[in-house]
Scaffold this motif. Structure first.
Motif, PDB file in Angstrom:
ATOM      1  N   ASP A 131       0.838  -1.186   0.000  1.00  0.00           N
ATOM      2  CA  ASP A 131       0.000   0.000   0.000  1.00  0.00           C
ATOM      3  C   ASP A 131       0.882   1.248   0.000  1.00  0.00           C
ATOM      4  O   ASP A 131       2.112   1.174   0.071  1.00  0.00           O
ATOM      5  N   ALA A 132       0.251   2.404  -0.085  1.00  0.00           N
ATOM      6  CA  ALA A 132       0.989   3.668  -0.182  1.00  0.00           C
ATOM      7  C   ALA A 132       1.849   3.911   1.057  1.00  0.00           C
ATOM      8  O   ALA A 132       2.963   4.431   0.944  1.00  0.00           O
ATOM      9  N   ARG A 133       1.359   3.533   2.229  1.00  0.00           N
ATOM     10  CA  ARG A 133       2.135   3.744   3.456  1.00  0.00           C
ATOM     11  C   ARG A 133       3.418   2.909   3.448  1.00  0.00           C
ATOM     12  O   ARG A 133       4.489   3.396   3.801  1.00  0.00           O
ATOM     13  N   LEU A 134       3.314   1.656   3.024  1.00  0.00           N
ATOM     14  CA  LEU A 134       4.494   0.794   2.964  1.00  0.00           C
ATOM     15  C   LEU A 134       5.494   1.312   1.936  1.00  0.00           C
ATOM     16  O   LEU A 134       6.696   1.436   2.217  1.00  0.00           O
ATOM     17  N   LEU A 135       5.021   1.630   0.742  1.00  0.00           N
ATOM     18  CA  LEU A 135       5.921   2.114  -0.314  1.00  0.00           C
ATOM     19  C   LEU A 135       6.521   3.471   0.050  1.00  0.00           C
ATOM     20  O   LEU A 135       7.711   3.710  -0.180  1.00  0.00           O
ATOM     21  N   GLY A 136       5.719   4.344   0.627  1.00  0.00           N
ATOM     22  CA  GLY A 136       6.229   5.655   1.055  1.00  0.00           C
ATOM     23  C   GLY A 136       7.261   5.534   2.154  1.00  0.00           C
ATOM     24  O   GLY A 136       8.304   6.200   2.135  1.00  0.00           O
ATOM     25  N   GLY A 137       6.989   4.652   3.117  1.00  0.00           N
ATOM     26  CA  GLY A 137       7.951   4.429   4.190  1.00  0.00           C
ATOM     27  C   GLY A 137       9.253   3.836   3.681  1.00  0.00           C
ATOM     28  O   GLY A 137      10.346   4.226   4.099  1.00  0.00           O
ATOM     29  N   ALA A 138       9.144   2.891   2.745  1.00  0.00           N
ATOM     30  CA  ALA A 138      10.344   2.298   2.157  1.00  0.00           C
ATOM     31  C   ALA A 138      11.151   3.345   1.394  1.00  0.00           C
ATOM     32  O   ALA A 138      12.391   3.372   1.465  1.00  0.00           O
ATOM     33  N   ALA A 139      10.454   4.216   0.670  1.00  0.00           N
ATOM     34  CA  ALA A 139      11.142   5.275  -0.074  1.00  0.00           C
ATOM     35  C   ALA A 139      11.849   6.242   0.885  1.00  0.00           C
ATOM     36  O   ALA A 139      13.005   6.608   0.658  1.00  0.00           O
ATOM     37  N   LEU A 140      11.167   6.643   1.957  1.00  0.00           N
ATOM     38  CA  LEU A 140      11.792   7.535   2.936  1.00  0.00           C
ATOM     39  C   LEU A 140      12.995   6.869   3.605  1.00  0.00           C
ATOM     40  O   LEU A 140      14.020   7.511   3.835  1.00  0.00           O
ATOM     41  N   PHE A 141      12.849   5.594   3.931  1.00  0.00           N
ATOM     42  CA  PHE A 141      13.968   4.856   4.519  1.00  0.00           C
ATOM     43  C   PHE A 141      15.165   4.867   3.573  1.00  0.00           C
ATOM     44  O   PHE A 141      16.289   5.168   3.970  1.00  0.00           O
ATOM     45  N   GLY A 142      14.936   4.546   2.310  1.00  0.00           N
ATOM     46  CA  GLY A 142      16.016   4.506   1.331  1.00  0.00           C
ATOM     47  C   GLY A 142      16.660   5.859   1.103  1.00  0.00           C
ATOM     48  O   GLY A 142      17.883   5.964   1.007  1.00  0.00           O
ATOM     49  N   ILE A 143      15.853   6.902   1.042  1.00  0.00           N
ATOM     50  CA  ILE A 143      16.390   8.257   0.862  1.00  0.00           C
ATOM     51  C   ILE A 143      17.247   8.638   2.064  1.00  0.00           C
ATOM     52  O   ILE A 143      18.369   9.141   1.913  1.00  0.00           O
ATOM     53  N   GLY A 144      16.727   8.396   3.265  1.00  0.00           N
ATOM     54  CA  GLY A 144      17.492   8.718   4.478  1.00  0.00           C
ATOM     55  C   GLY A 144      18.781   7.929   4.569  1.00  0.00           C
ATOM     56  O   GLY A 144      19.832   8.468   4.926  1.00  0.00           O
ATOM     57  N   TRP A 145      18.723   6.650   4.211  1.00  0.00           N
ATOM     58  CA  TRP A 145      19.905   5.794   4.250  1.00  0.00           C
ATOM     59  C   TRP A 145      20.941   6.266   3.236  1.00  0.00           C
ATOM     60  O   TRP A 145      22.132   6.352   3.527  1.00  0.00           O
ATOM     61  N   GLY A 146      20.477   6.610   2.040  1.00  0.00           N
ATOM     62  CA  GLY A 146      21.392   7.066   0.999  1.00  0.00           C
ATOM     63  C   GLY A 146      22.021   8.413   1.305  1.00  0.00           C
ATOM     64  O   GLY A 146      23.192   8.643   1.006  1.00  0.00           O
ATOM     65  N   SER A 163      22.399   9.803   4.434  1.00  0.00           N
ATOM     66  CA  SER A 163      23.189   9.845   5.665  1.00  0.00           C
ATOM     67  C   SER A 163      24.210   8.708   5.769  1.00  0.00           C
ATOM     68  O   SER A 163      25.202   8.843   6.488  1.00  0.00           O
ATOM     69  N   GLY A 164      23.949   7.591   5.100  1.00  0.00           N
ATOM     70  CA  GLY A 164      24.809   6.433   5.244  1.00  0.00           C
ATOM     71  C   GLY A 164      24.451   5.596   6.461  1.00  0.00           C
ATOM     72  O   GLY A 164      25.115   4.606   6.756  1.00  0.00           O
ATOM     73  N   TYR A 165      23.405   5.981   7.177  1.00  0.00           N
ATOM     74  CA  TYR A 165      22.969   5.242   8.367  1.00  0.00           C
ATOM     75  C   TYR A 165      21.580   4.665   8.156  1.00  0.00           C
ATOM     76  O   TYR A 165      20.744   5.267   7.500  1.00  0.00           O
ATOM     77  N   CYS A 166      21.336   3.506   8.742  1.00  0.00           N
ATOM     78  CA  CYS A 166      19.987   3.009   8.951  1.00  0.00           C
ATOM     79  C   CYS A 166      19.896   2.746  10.455  1.00  0.00           C
ATOM     80  O   CYS A 166      20.901   2.851  11.157  1.00  0.00           O
ATOM     81  N   PRO A 167      18.722   2.444  11.002  1.00  0.00           N
ATOM     82  CA  PRO A 167      18.589   2.401  12.468  1.00  0.00           C
ATOM     83  C   PRO A 167      19.570   1.489  13.194  1.00  0.00           C
ATOM     84  O   PRO A 167      20.129   1.883  14.223  1.00  0.00           O
ATOM     85  N   GLY A 168      19.815   0.281  12.710  1.00  0.00           N
ATOM     86  CA  GLY A 168      20.728  -0.632  13.410  1.00  0.00           C
ATOM     87  C   GLY A 168      22.135  -0.071  13.554  1.00  0.00           C
ATOM     88  O   GLY A 168      22.652   0.059  14.666  1.00  0.00           O
ATOM     89  N   VAL A 206      17.866  12.114  15.582  1.00  0.00           N
ATOM     90  CA  VAL A 206      16.739  13.027  15.823  1.00  0.00           C
ATOM     91  C   VAL A 206      15.704  12.874  14.714  1.00  0.00           C
ATOM     92  O   VAL A 206      14.497  12.756  14.978  1.00  0.00           O
ATOM     93  N   ALA A 207      16.157  12.848  13.459  1.00  0.00           N
ATOM     94  CA  ALA A 207      15.224  12.690  12.337  1.00  0.00           C
ATOM     95  C   ALA A 207      14.505  11.344  12.418  1.00  0.00           C
ATOM     96  O   ALA A 207      13.299  11.262  12.140  1.00  0.00           O
ATOM     97  N   MET A 208      15.197  10.301  12.841  1.00  0.00           N
ATOM     98  CA  MET A 208      14.589   8.974  12.965  1.00  0.00           C
ATOM     99  C   MET A 208      13.497   8.978  14.043  1.00  0.00           C
ATOM    100  O   MET A 208      12.393   8.473  13.819  1.00  0.00           O
ATOM    101  N   VAL A 209      13.788   9.570  15.187  1.00  0.00           N
ATOM    102  CA  VAL A 209      12.797   9.621  16.265  1.00  0.00           C
ATOM    103  C   VAL A 209      11.598  10.475  15.857  1.00  0.00           C
ATOM    104  O   VAL A 209      10.446  10.104  16.105  1.00  0.00           O
ATOM    105  N   VAL A 210      11.843  11.594  15.211  1.00  0.00           N
ATOM    106  CA  VAL A 210      10.742  12.435  14.724  1.00  0.00           C
ATOM    107  C   VAL A 210       9.904  11.668  13.698  1.00  0.00           C
ATOM    108  O   VAL A 210       8.665  11.719  13.722  1.00  0.00           O
TER     109      VAL A 210
END
Length: 137
Positions: free
Chosen positions: A81-96, A98-103, A121-125
């Motif tokens: 759904d849109a929430r899953l795809l949007g979240g995946a896109a935001l995760f990928g953009i943030g990872w690309g 910053s070079g960080y993912c949560p782990g 901070v961005a992750m918690v927000v």
């Protein structure tokens, strides 16, 4: 016992990230730089994780039930759904960017830097916004 098992699994995961160099955001950004100074380290770490998971699942399924629970808790939803795809896109953009993912970000806390603090901070927000905007809340 479940909290101890969770702590040990998290510790093992963090140690694996640190030993493989995946707490260094330059490794991730180098992996994404396919037209420049490409660093293939991440593909080997991901490949090792896939092989370990493949073997681990086969061993676990033979047991029939988990060690510390009455049954396996597996996801049942299979739709996109849109929430899953949007979240995946935001995760990928943030990872690309910053070079960080949560782990790796949590595993990097002992060497806290400005960029790492900004990511955390961005992750918690982001988590907070996701919970606030979720239809379940």
């Amino acid at each position: 016992m479940k909290p101890v098992a969770g702590y040990l699994a998290g510790l093992l995961f963090g140690l694996g990230l640190a030993l493989s160099g995946m707490t260094d955001p330059a490794r991730v950004i180098g992996f994404l730089d396919v037209a420049g100074a490409w660093d293939p380290t991440l593909i080997f770490v991901l490949g090792g994780a896939v092989v370990t998971t493949f073997i681990g699942y086969r061993l676990v399924w033979r047991r029939g039930t988990p060690l510390l629970a009455g049954r396996f808790q597996l996801p049942t939803r299979r739709d996109l759904d849109a929430r899953l795809l949007g979240g995946a896109a935001l995760f990928g953009i943030g990872w690309g960017l910053s070079g960080y993912c949560p782990g790796p970000a949590v595993a990097s806390l002992p060497g806290l830097s400005g960029p790492l603090a900004a990511f955390l901070v961005a992750m918690v927000v982001g988590w907070w916004l996701a919970r606030r905007l979720s239809p379940a809340h």
